[in-house]
Scaffold this motif. Sequence first.
Motif, mmCIF file in Angstrom:
data_model
loop_
_atom_site.group_PDB
_atom_site.id
_atom_site.type_symbol
_atom_site.label_atom_id
_atom_site.label_comp_id
_atom_site.label_asym_id
_atom_site.label_seq_id
_atom_site.Cartn_x
_atom_site.Cartn_y
_atom_site.Cartn_z
ATOM 1 N N LEU A 48 0.759 -1.247 0.196
ATOM 2 C CA LEU A 48 -0.169 -0.118 0.003
ATOM 3 C C LEU A 48 0.859 1.255 0.141
ATOM 4 N N GLU A 49 0.311 2.063 -0.554
ATOM 5 C CA GLU A 49 1.058 3.674 -0.710
ATOM 6 C C GLU A 49 1.370 4.316 0.681
ATOM 7 N N SER A 50 0.719 4.264 1.674
ATOM 8 C CA SER A 50 0.921 5.057 2.915
ATOM 9 C C SER A 50 0.665 4.296 4.103
ATOM 10 N N SER A 51 1.196 4.722 5.241
ATOM 11 C CA SER A 51 0.578 4.273 6.560
ATOM 12 C C SER A 51 0.927 5.339 7.607
ATOM 13 N N SER A 52 0.265 5.198 8.815
ATOM 14 C CA SER A 52 0.082 6.122 9.825
ATOM 15 C C SER A 52 0.066 5.600 11.044
ATOM 16 N N LEU A 53 0.766 5.805 12.243
ATOM 17 C CA LEU A 53 0.526 5.122 13.393
ATOM 18 C C LEU A 53 0.336 6.214 14.142
ATOM 19 N N ARG A 54 -0.642 6.047 15.051
ATOM 20 C CA ARG A 54 -1.171 7.181 15.764
ATOM 21 C C ARG A 54 -2.101 6.738 17.019
ATOM 22 N N PRO A 55 -2.548 7.520 17.830
ATOM 23 C CA PRO A 55 -3.709 7.128 18.856
ATOM 24 C C PRO A 55 -4.949 7.153 18.293
ATOM 25 N N GLY A 56 -5.622 6.294 18.415
ATOM 26 C CA GLY A 56 -7.101 6.386 17.818
ATOM 27 C C GLY A 56 -8.157 5.696 18.867
ATOM 28 N N GLY A 57 -9.085 5.258 18.267
ATOM 29 C CA GLY A 57 -10.240 4.874 19.137
ATOM 30 C C GLY A 57 -11.023 6.306 19.078
ATOM 31 N N SER A 58 -12.273 6.060 19.234
ATOM 32 C CA SER A 58 -13.039 7.368 19.463
ATOM 33 C C SER A 58 -12.669 8.379 20.529
ATOM 34 N N ALA A 59 -12.359 7.931 21.580
ATOM 35 C CA ALA A 59 -11.737 8.985 22.732
ATOM 36 C C ALA A 59 -10.548 9.388 22.319
ATOM 37 N N GLY A 60 -9.654 8.673 21.894
ATOM 38 C CA GLY A 60 -8.375 9.057 21.372
ATOM 39 C C GLY A 60 -8.355 10.189 20.372
ATOM 40 N N ASN A 61 -9.224 9.886 19.085
ATOM 41 C CA ASN A 61 -9.345 10.920 18.181
ATOM 42 C C ASN A 61 -9.851 12.167 18.640
ATOM 43 N N CYS A 62 -10.865 12.187 19.501
ATOM 44 C CA CYS A 62 -11.427 13.241 20.075
ATOM 45 C C CYS A 62 -10.369 13.929 20.726
ATOM 46 N N ALA A 63 -9.575 13.371 21.625
ATOM 47 C CA ALA A 63 -8.679 14.072 22.549
ATOM 48 C C ALA A 63 -7.499 14.674 21.672
ATOM 49 N N LEU A 64 -7.240 13.972 20.674
ATOM 50 C CA LEU A 64 -5.991 14.674 19.604
ATOM 51 C C LEU A 64 -6.692 15.777 19.058
#
Length: 317
Positions: free
Chosen positions: A38-54
């Motif tokens: 695949l062309e790209s990747s991203s490692l990051r905090p996630g989950g609904s709470a994590g996305n909102c917090a970011l």
Amino acid sequence: MTTRPDTRATLYVAGNINVDLIMSTLHEWPKKGTEAMLESSSLRPGGSAGNCALALSALGAPFRLVANQGNDQFSDWLAAMFPESAPLWPTYDCETSLTFGVTHPDHERTFFSNQGHIVRLSMQDVLAQIPQTARSGDWVLLCGTWLCTALYADYPQLLAALKQRGYQVAVDSGWPPEDWSDALREQAANWLPFCDALLLNEVETLGLADAETLDPAALRLLSQMAENAFCVAKCGPEGARLWAKNLTLHQHAEPVDVVDTIGAGDSFNAGFLSALIYGLPPATALKWGVRVAGCAISSSPRRYPDWQSLFGLVEKI
């Protein structure tokens, strides 16, 4: 330049934070035993709470992320992303919750998740991280309802306890892994009376209400909620709609070039609830939510609007 006013209110975001590994773009499912590049990747905090917090962190809004953590190689990395909140997180002897996601050419996503630490988050964990008495304007957002299984077992008691402490409570339940059922709706009927705001997307609203059209669905849910509550449906490119007692609102979304839709609804939650903790009315909160979500999904690396542009949407403070 618009000056951001002060507020003593805080938004507490409680629920599912995990590690997200997102890869793009998967044009077709590979055959078994083969490999796809695949062309790209991203490692990051996630989950609904994590996305909102970011999003809240980028916006500079006053918040605290209420969560727990595992004790594997990802635990310290995830905690380092939220240094002001993580010292309060209890540690469980388990792996960190991890989601692997792939995006498709039409911007839809497919996710694969383990269970990990989020299924161990308990009511006691949450209440221990939230002050005993709310300050004026404080909100608690509960995310990942169906995924935080230990927490969900005590949802009616949790929401009742938060209300007793003086908090306004919002819920973004997400989509249940086992799909909607009458049993699930009966369970929700036990905690909806303590809910001040329900922040679902359009299909989740229809699913929870067991309805075929949006207006009857939202009004059915609103009738079960706390006094003076409001029900919000996030409608993607159509913006967002809100129902409250004697009030219906619709905020259109500006067209954007979509880059990454992951966490769009969570970014909306951050913008919407940020406006509320600044004492702004629901109409302005809808505008903030739609603007924050639009910026998030149309950027890579992800960006969010500045305060000047957000407060430019305020007719009257």
